[in-house]
Design an enzyme around this catalytic site. Structure first.
Site, PDB file in Angstrom:
ATOM      1  N   LYS A  84     -19.878 -29.743 -24.409  1.00  0.00           N
ATOM      2  CA  LYS A  84     -19.557 -30.749 -25.429  1.00  0.00           C
ATOM      3  C   LYS A  84     -20.848 -31.417 -25.874  1.00  0.00           C
ATOM      4  CE  LYS A  84     -15.718 -34.035 -25.724  1.00  0.00           C
ATOM      5  NZ  LYS A  84     -14.920 -34.941 -24.892  1.00  0.00           N
TER       6      LYS A  84
HETATM    7  C1  E4P Z   1     -12.289 -36.417 -26.615  1.00  0.00           C
HETATM    8  O1  E4P Z   1     -12.708 -35.372 -26.215  1.00  0.00           O
HETATM    9  C2  E4P Z   1     -12.576 -37.717 -26.018  1.00  0.00           C
HETATM   10  O2  E4P Z   1     -12.747 -37.517 -24.640  1.00  0.00           O
HETATM   11  C3  E4P Z   1     -11.447 -38.716 -26.132  1.00  0.00           C
HETATM   12  O3  E4P Z   1     -10.341 -38.192 -26.818  1.00  0.00           O
HETATM   13  C4  E4P Z   1     -11.858 -40.074 -26.513  1.00  0.00           C
HETATM   14  O4  E4P Z   1     -10.713 -40.904 -26.558  1.00  0.00           O
HETATM   15  P1  E4P Z   1     -10.790 -42.505 -26.549  1.00  0.00           P
HETATM   16  O5  E4P Z   1     -11.111 -42.969 -27.912  1.00  0.00           O
HETATM   17  O6  E4P Z   1      -9.394 -42.918 -26.129  1.00  0.00           O
HETATM   18  O7  E4P Z   1     -11.843 -42.883 -25.538  1.00  0.00           O
END
Ligand code: E4P
Length: 218
Positions: A84
């Protein structure tokens, strides 16, 4: 639509995987912090729980060379690791290098359709538009998903739209209606999908009538 669990909690991942509800897992540095575990160890354990399913593990370097160095370590954990990277020029450069080399890449922190277009051009396997955080700013995050779907379909981009920052079941319903490829949600939100008051009421009524029959099965 594929379902990914947005968590580094291995108990939750096991439970959802056992119920056949998972197609992958996403993590991020905040979720690793919440889990209180060693990053490389927990990612390795998750990869074993969901073999063959993409498990996103985020690099934390902000420059291309640093990202590549960390990606080398992370992608050796298992074949199902998706590296990522953030949606920056260095992140996109890293995305291109890794996907050219056959590694899955999830480009994260996407907040505009133009950013998603860049990620697709850089060969991203997944693009992660954050709908919940977008809603928080007073904009409808789901508009972003429909714009990205339209653009990707216009040009036949293979990049999968991975709806992220999912906060409630309506986000999931709308994602499916718009044709998102994947959504990632906290386990609690995935569990919410099963709940309906009429299902509970129906079970109660059937149990009450069954008790009146005085019968048992088996
Ligand atoms: C995506 O890969 C992220 O880990 C995640 O969806 C972030 O979500 P949040 O805005 O609830 O922290």
């Amino acid at each position: 639509m594929k379902f990914f669990a947005d968590t580094a909690d291995t108990n939750d991942i096991r439970e959802l995987a056992d119920a056949g509800l998972l197609d992958g897992v996403t993590t991020n540095p905040s979720l690793i912090h919440k889990a209180g575990r060693n990053f490389l160890e927990v990612v390795a354990e998750i990869c074993e729980i969901v073999p063959g399913m993409p498990v996103s593990a985020e690099v934390v370097a902000l420059d291309h060379e640093g990202m590549m160095r960390e990606a080398e370590i992370v992608r050796k954990i298992a074949d199902n690791v998706a590296v990522k990277v953030p949606l920056t020029i260095d992140g996109l450069k890293t995305c291109k290098a890794l996907t050219d080399d056959g590694t899955m890449v999830n480009v994260t922190l996407c907040f505009s359709a133009n950013q998603a277009l860049l990620a697709a051009k850089a060969g991203a396997t997944f693009i992660s538009p954050f709908v919940g955080r977008h809603d928080d700013t007073g904009y409808d995050g789901m508009n972003l998903i429909s714009d990205i779907r339209l653009i990707y379909d216009n040009y036949d981009f293979a990049t999968q739209i991975l709806v992220a920052s999912v906060r409630h079941p309506i986000h999931i319903l709308e994602s499916a209606k718009l044709g998102a490829d994947v959504m990632t949600a906290p386990p609690a939100v995935i569990r919410q999908l099963v709940k309906h008051p009429l299902t509970d009421k129906g079970i109660d009524a059937f149990m009450a009538d069954w008790a009146k029959t005085g019968q048992t099965i088996g």
